[in-house]
Motif scaffolding. Structure first.
Motif, PDB file in Angstrom:
ATOM      1  N   THR A 116       8.017  -7.094 -13.338  1.00  0.00           N
ATOM      2  CA  THR A 116       8.086  -5.873 -14.137  1.00  0.00           C
ATOM      3  C   THR A 116       8.692  -4.749 -13.305  1.00  0.00           C
ATOM      4  OG1 THR A 116       6.733  -4.380 -15.494  1.00  0.00           O
ATOM      5  CG2 THR A 116       5.781  -5.101 -13.454  1.00  0.00           C
ATOM      6  N   ALA A 117       8.768  -3.552 -13.882  1.00  0.00           N
ATOM      7  CA  ALA A 117       9.248  -2.373 -13.154  1.00  0.00           C
ATOM      8  C   ALA A 117       8.334  -1.210 -13.492  1.00  0.00           C
ATOM      9  CB  ALA A 117      10.695  -2.050 -13.534  1.00  0.00           C
ATOM     10  N   PHE A 118       7.882  -0.516 -12.477  1.00  0.00           N
ATOM     11  CA  PHE A 118       6.970   0.596 -12.704  1.00  0.00           C
ATOM     12  C   PHE A 118       7.036   1.576 -11.546  1.00  0.00           C
ATOM     13  CE2 PHE A 118       4.774  -2.797 -10.556  1.00  0.00           C
ATOM     14  CZ  PHE A 118       4.023  -2.173  -9.564  1.00  0.00           C
ATOM     15  N   ASN A 119       6.662   2.814 -11.824  1.00  0.00           N
ATOM     16  CA  ASN A 119       6.688   3.881 -10.837  1.00  0.00           C
ATOM     17  C   ASN A 119       5.248   4.316 -10.547  1.00  0.00           C
ATOM     18  OD1 ASN A 119       8.530   5.966  -9.413  1.00  0.00           O
ATOM     19  ND2 ASN A 119       6.980   7.248 -10.405  1.00  0.00           N
ATOM     20  N   VAL A 120       4.939   4.511  -9.264  1.00  0.00           N
ATOM     21  CA  VAL A 120       3.609   4.960  -8.856  1.00  0.00           C
ATOM     22  C   VAL A 120       3.758   6.251  -8.067  1.00  0.00           C
ATOM     23  CG1 VAL A 120       1.494   4.405  -7.610  1.00  0.00           C
ATOM     24  CG2 VAL A 120       2.774   2.588  -8.763  1.00  0.00           C
ATOM     25  N   ARG A 121       2.973   7.241  -8.457  1.00  0.00           N
ATOM     26  CA  ARG A 121       3.008   8.550  -7.793  1.00  0.00           C
ATOM     27  C   ARG A 121       1.598   8.902  -7.346  1.00  0.00           C
ATOM     28  NH1 ARG A 121       4.947  14.164 -10.767  1.00  0.00           N
ATOM     29  NH2 ARG A 121       5.316  15.415  -8.891  1.00  0.00           N
ATOM     30  N   LEU A 122       1.412   9.030  -6.026  1.00  0.00           N
ATOM     31  CA  LEU A 122       0.102   9.324  -5.456  1.00  0.00           C
ATOM     32  C   LEU A 122      -0.015  10.804  -5.141  1.00  0.00           C
ATOM     33  CD1 LEU A 122      -2.622   8.475  -4.258  1.00  0.00           C
ATOM     34  CD2 LEU A 122      -1.425   7.901  -2.129  1.00  0.00           C
ATOM     35  N   GLY A 123      -0.944  11.477  -5.819  1.00  0.00           N
ATOM     36  CA  GLY A 123      -1.194  12.880  -5.566  1.00  0.00           C
ATOM     37  C   GLY A 123      -2.510  13.083  -4.845  1.00  0.00           C
ATOM     38  N   ALA A 124      -2.870  14.339  -4.630  1.00  0.00           N
ATOM     39  CA  ALA A 124      -4.106  14.635  -3.915  1.00  0.00           C
ATOM     40  C   ALA A 124      -5.332  14.272  -4.734  1.00  0.00           C
ATOM     41  CB  ALA A 124      -4.145  16.115  -3.544  1.00  0.00           C
ATOM     42  N   VAL A 167       0.961   6.265 -13.039  1.00  0.00           N
ATOM     43  CA  VAL A 167       1.725   5.019 -13.136  1.00  0.00           C
ATOM     44  C   VAL A 167       2.566   5.074 -14.399  1.00  0.00           C
ATOM     45  CG1 VAL A 167       1.628   2.502 -13.294  1.00  0.00           C
ATOM     46  CG2 VAL A 167      -0.088   3.742 -11.936  1.00  0.00           C
ATOM     47  N   LEU A 168       3.870   4.926 -14.250  1.00  0.00           N
ATOM     48  CA  LEU A 168       4.787   4.933 -15.379  1.00  0.00           C
ATOM     49  C   LEU A 168       5.490   3.580 -15.418  1.00  0.00           C
ATOM     50  CD1 LEU A 168       6.323   6.383 -17.672  1.00  0.00           C
ATOM     51  CD2 LEU A 168       7.911   7.244 -15.949  1.00  0.00           C
ATOM     52  N   VAL A 169       5.321   2.839 -16.518  1.00  0.00           N
ATOM     53  CA  VAL A 169       5.895   1.502 -16.642  1.00  0.00           C
ATOM     54  C   VAL A 169       7.196   1.594 -17.428  1.00  0.00           C
ATOM     55  CG1 VAL A 169       5.527  -0.861 -17.449  1.00  0.00           C
ATOM     56  CG2 VAL A 169       3.595   0.479 -16.587  1.00  0.00           C
ATOM     57  N   THR A 212       9.850  14.083 -20.690  1.00  0.00           N
ATOM     58  CA  THR A 212       9.917  14.784 -19.405  1.00  0.00           C
ATOM     59  C   THR A 212       9.533  13.864 -18.245  1.00  0.00           C
ATOM     60  OG1 THR A 212       7.676  15.597 -19.839  1.00  0.00           O
ATOM     61  CG2 THR A 212       9.517  17.066 -20.381  1.00  0.00           C
ATOM     62  N   ASP A 213       8.618  12.909 -18.508  1.00  0.00           N
ATOM     63  CA  ASP A 213       8.236  11.957 -17.461  1.00  0.00           C
ATOM     64  C   ASP A 213       9.422  11.080 -17.068  1.00  0.00           C
ATOM     65  OD1 ASP A 213       5.546  12.808 -17.513  1.00  0.00           O
ATOM     66  OD2 ASP A 213       5.116  11.481 -19.198  1.00  0.00           O
ATOM     67  N   LEU A 214      10.131  10.579 -18.081  1.00  0.00           N
ATOM     68  CA  LEU A 214      11.288   9.726 -17.824  1.00  0.00           C
ATOM     69  C   LEU A 214      12.420  10.513 -17.177  1.00  0.00           C
ATOM     70  CD1 LEU A 214      11.243   7.725 -21.177  1.00  0.00           C
ATOM     71  CD2 LEU A 214      10.439   6.961 -18.935  1.00  0.00           C
ATOM     72  N   ALA A 215      12.598  11.768 -17.600  1.00  0.00           N
ATOM     73  CA  ALA A 215      13.659  12.597 -17.023  1.00  0.00           C
ATOM     74  C   ALA A 215      13.376  12.886 -15.558  1.00  0.00           C
ATOM     75  CB  ALA A 215      13.790  13.896 -17.813  1.00  0.00           C
ATOM     76  N   ARG A 216      12.130  13.137 -15.211  1.00  0.00           N
ATOM     77  CA  ARG A 216      11.781  13.411 -13.811  1.00  0.00           C
ATOM     78  C   ARG A 216      12.028  12.178 -12.948  1.00  0.00           C
ATOM     79  NH1 ARG A 216       8.326  12.471 -10.230  1.00  0.00           N
ATOM     80  NH2 ARG A 216       7.184  11.057 -11.596  1.00  0.00           N
ATOM     81  N   LEU A 217      11.724  10.986 -13.500  1.00  0.00           N
ATOM     82  CA  LEU A 217      11.960   9.758 -12.752  1.00  0.00           C
ATOM     83  C   LEU A 217      13.445   9.536 -12.520  1.00  0.00           C
ATOM     84  CD1 LEU A 217      10.960   7.119 -11.509  1.00  0.00           C
ATOM     85  CD2 LEU A 217      10.951   6.119 -13.805  1.00  0.00           C
ATOM     86  N   ARG A 218      14.254   9.756 -13.550  1.00  0.00           N
ATOM     87  CA  ARG A 218      15.698   9.565 -13.406  1.00  0.00           C
ATOM     88  C   ARG A 218      16.317  10.558 -12.443  1.00  0.00           C
ATOM     89  NH1 ARG A 218      15.377   8.598 -19.134  1.00  0.00           N
ATOM     90  NH2 ARG A 218      15.833  10.790 -19.500  1.00  0.00           N
ATOM     91  N   ALA A 219      15.695  11.728 -12.283  1.00  0.00           N
ATOM     92  CA  ALA A 219      16.280  12.791 -11.465  1.00  0.00           C
ATOM     93  C   ALA A 219      16.425  12.380  -9.997  1.00  0.00           C
ATOM     94  CB  ALA A 219      15.447  14.065 -11.582  1.00  0.00           C
ATOM     95  N   TRP A 220      15.506  11.567  -9.481  1.00  0.00           N
ATOM     96  CA  TRP A 220      15.604  11.187  -8.067  1.00  0.00           C
ATOM     97  C   TRP A 220      16.141   9.781  -7.868  1.00  0.00           C
ATOM     98  CZ3 TRP A 220      12.916   6.965  -6.368  1.00  0.00           C
ATOM     99  CH2 TRP A 220      11.734   6.598  -7.038  1.00  0.00           C
ATOM    100  N   ALA A 226       0.851  -1.185   0.000  1.00  0.00           N
ATOM    101  CA  ALA A 226       0.000   0.000   0.000  1.00  0.00           C
ATOM    102  C   ALA A 226       0.887   1.235   0.000  1.00  0.00           C
ATOM    103  CB  ALA A 226      -0.911  -0.002   1.220  1.00  0.00           C
ATOM    104  N   LEU A 227       0.720   2.084  -1.012  1.00  0.00           N
ATOM    105  CA  LEU A 227       1.423   3.366  -1.061  1.00  0.00           C
ATOM    106  C   LEU A 227       0.515   4.400  -0.407  1.00  0.00           C
ATOM    107  CD1 LEU A 227       3.835   5.083  -2.059  1.00  0.00           C
ATOM    108  CD2 LEU A 227       2.586   5.407  -4.219  1.00  0.00           C
ATOM    109  N   ARG A 228       0.847   4.782   0.822  1.00  0.00           N
ATOM    110  CA  ARG A 228       0.005   5.701   1.585  1.00  0.00           C
ATOM    111  C   ARG A 228       0.149   7.137   1.116  1.00  0.00           C
ATOM    112  NH1 ARG A 228      -3.383   1.987   3.363  1.00  0.00           N
ATOM    113  NH2 ARG A 228      -2.467   0.513   4.847  1.00  0.00           N
ATOM    114  N   ARG A 229       1.366   7.474   0.710  1.00  0.00           N
ATOM    115  CA  ARG A 229       1.599   8.825   0.187  1.00  0.00           C
ATOM    116  C   ARG A 229       2.920   8.833  -0.559  1.00  0.00           C
ATOM    117  NH1 ARG A 229       2.858  10.886   6.068  1.00  0.00           N
ATOM    118  NH2 ARG A 229       5.133  10.740   6.120  1.00  0.00           N
ATOM    119  N   GLY A 230       3.110   9.854  -1.405  1.00  0.00           N
ATOM    120  CA  GLY A 230       4.391  10.031  -2.069  1.00  0.00           C
ATOM    121  C   GLY A 230       4.544   9.208  -3.331  1.00  0.00           C
ATOM    122  N   GLU A 231       5.782   8.816  -3.612  1.00  0.00           N
ATOM    123  CA  GLU A 231       6.143   8.195  -4.881  1.00  0.00           C
ATOM    124  C   GLU A 231       7.127   7.061  -4.642  1.00  0.00           C
ATOM    125  OE1 GLU A 231       7.940   9.618  -9.246  1.00  0.00           O
ATOM    126  OE2 GLU A 231       7.780  11.028  -7.564  1.00  0.00           O
ATOM    127  N   ALA A 232       6.977   5.975  -5.414  1.00  0.00           N
ATOM    128  CA  ALA A 232       7.861   4.821  -5.264  1.00  0.00           C
ATOM    129  C   ALA A 232       8.016   4.120  -6.597  1.00  0.00           C
ATOM    130  CB  ALA A 232       7.325   3.858  -4.216  1.00  0.00           C
TER     131      ALA A 232
END
Length: 329
Positions: free
Chosen positions: A186-194, A199-201, A244-252, A154-160
């Motif tokens: 697989t590999a994917f990114n989940v970002r929970l906003g307000a 979801v970026l795969v 820009t989505d991929l660049a933002r993911l690589r940034a952190w 469970a992603l309660r908040r934020g990004e993973a």
């Protein structure tokens, strides 16, 4: 040459070949241990690497360039003064970027009990019992719950960012704001906003269920991005991921940082800025030591071990998030 030296030479050549094809995580740890056990091992490793590099230089000569090879191709480099702080271990690190792996990797224990993780800022990487990895950033908060039939996070908040180990018998499901993301390997990114979940795969495919009652469960493939509004009945919109989505993911995410004669204080400041675990110098004067190495930004413990082996600095862990570096007297 003595039998001992011959064995060192053979072992160094073996490690060089493994580096050339790429080390596994276990091999990286074994290589660090092998280097630290005897300073001569780093010397032989550096010698083999130098010879390999000179042979690579032969690619600069082609028959089309002339009937005779260029004598300068294999000319030795200009002599440079040797710096006592730069041992063969650091030279090897600079050449191969051996600093791989997560310094703040944690393991959750005791399924099916839940495991809660909260990041207070920065970056943290968690390795789960099944081999899956979760990378958290910012103020991310997750709860992990494994059962014999399912792996749930469970992603309660934020990004993973999730890198899922394959297990067809136990699907891996991430829930964020009522949205379920289902994967096997697989590999994917989940970002929970307000108001929405993104979801970026980056590898494989996932299936997204916007809510428990929603009938549509679209498939999102590698290179695609899904946006799900958290409003009742919100559907998932799937589109190709933008640059820009991929660049933002690589940034952190962790990066390979290259340092060439950089003062240790500056190296530490850059690493501390990217990590929850902090390196601290017991003596500020040590901050003037110049460092030449390629370092993964998330591998503070590995960097500390390398300094201990090559620059005579002792690493003393203090609590879970602090490593003090002291000169060996």
């Amino acid at each position: 040459m003595s039998a001992d030296s011959a064995e060192l030479r053979r072992a160094a050549a073996h490690w060089l070949a493994l580096h050339d094809r790429g080390l596994t995580a276990a091999e990286q740890d074994e290589f660090h241990t092998w280097l630290a056990a005897d300073p001569r091992r780093g010397e032989w490793f550096a010698r083999h690497r130098a010879g390999w590099q000179r042979l690579d230089q032969l690619s600069a000569w082609r028959p089309a360039h002339g009937a005779e090879p260029n004598a300068d191709v294999l000319a030795p480099p200009a002599a440079r003064p040797r710096r006592p702080w730069l041992s063969p271990v650091l030279l090897a690190a600079a050449a191969f970027a051996i600093m791989a792996g997560g310094a703040v990797a944690l393991r959750h224990t005791g399924p099916p009990a839940a495991d809660l993780a909260v990041v207070a800022g920065g970056y943290e990487r968690r390795v789960l019992d099944d081999g899956s990895a979760i990378e958290l950033t910012g103020d991310a908060e997750i709860e992990v719950h494994f059962t014999p039939a399912e792996r749930r996070v469970a992603l309660r908040r934020g990004e993973a960012l999730f890198t899922v180990a394959k297990d067809a018998a136990r699907p891996f499901v991430v829930r964020a704001g009522g949205v379920a993301v289902r994967a096997v390997g697989t590999a994917f990114n989940v970002r929970l906003g307000a108001e929405r979940v993104e979801v970026l795969v980056t590898e494989g495919r996932v299936q997204i269920a916007p809510s428990a009652t929603h009938s549509a469960a679209p498939i999102v493939a590698a290179g695609e991005r899904a946006l799900v509004l958290l409003a009742p009945g919100g559907a998932a919109r799937v589109a190709p991921a933008a640059a820009t989505d991929l660049a933002r993911l690589r940034a952190w995410q962790p990066q390979l940082l290259d340092f060439a004669g950089t003062p240790l204080a500056e190296v530490i400041a850059e690493l501390n800025r990217r990590n929850r675990v902090q390196l601290v110098l017991a003596d500020p004067a040590l901050g003037r030591l110049p460092i030449a190495a390629s370092i993964r930004s998330d591998n503070l413990e590995g960097f500390a071990r390398l300094l201990a082996a090559s620059a005579r600095l002792r690493a003393e862990p203090q609590g879970d998030y602090r490593i003090v570096l002291r000169a060996v007297e």
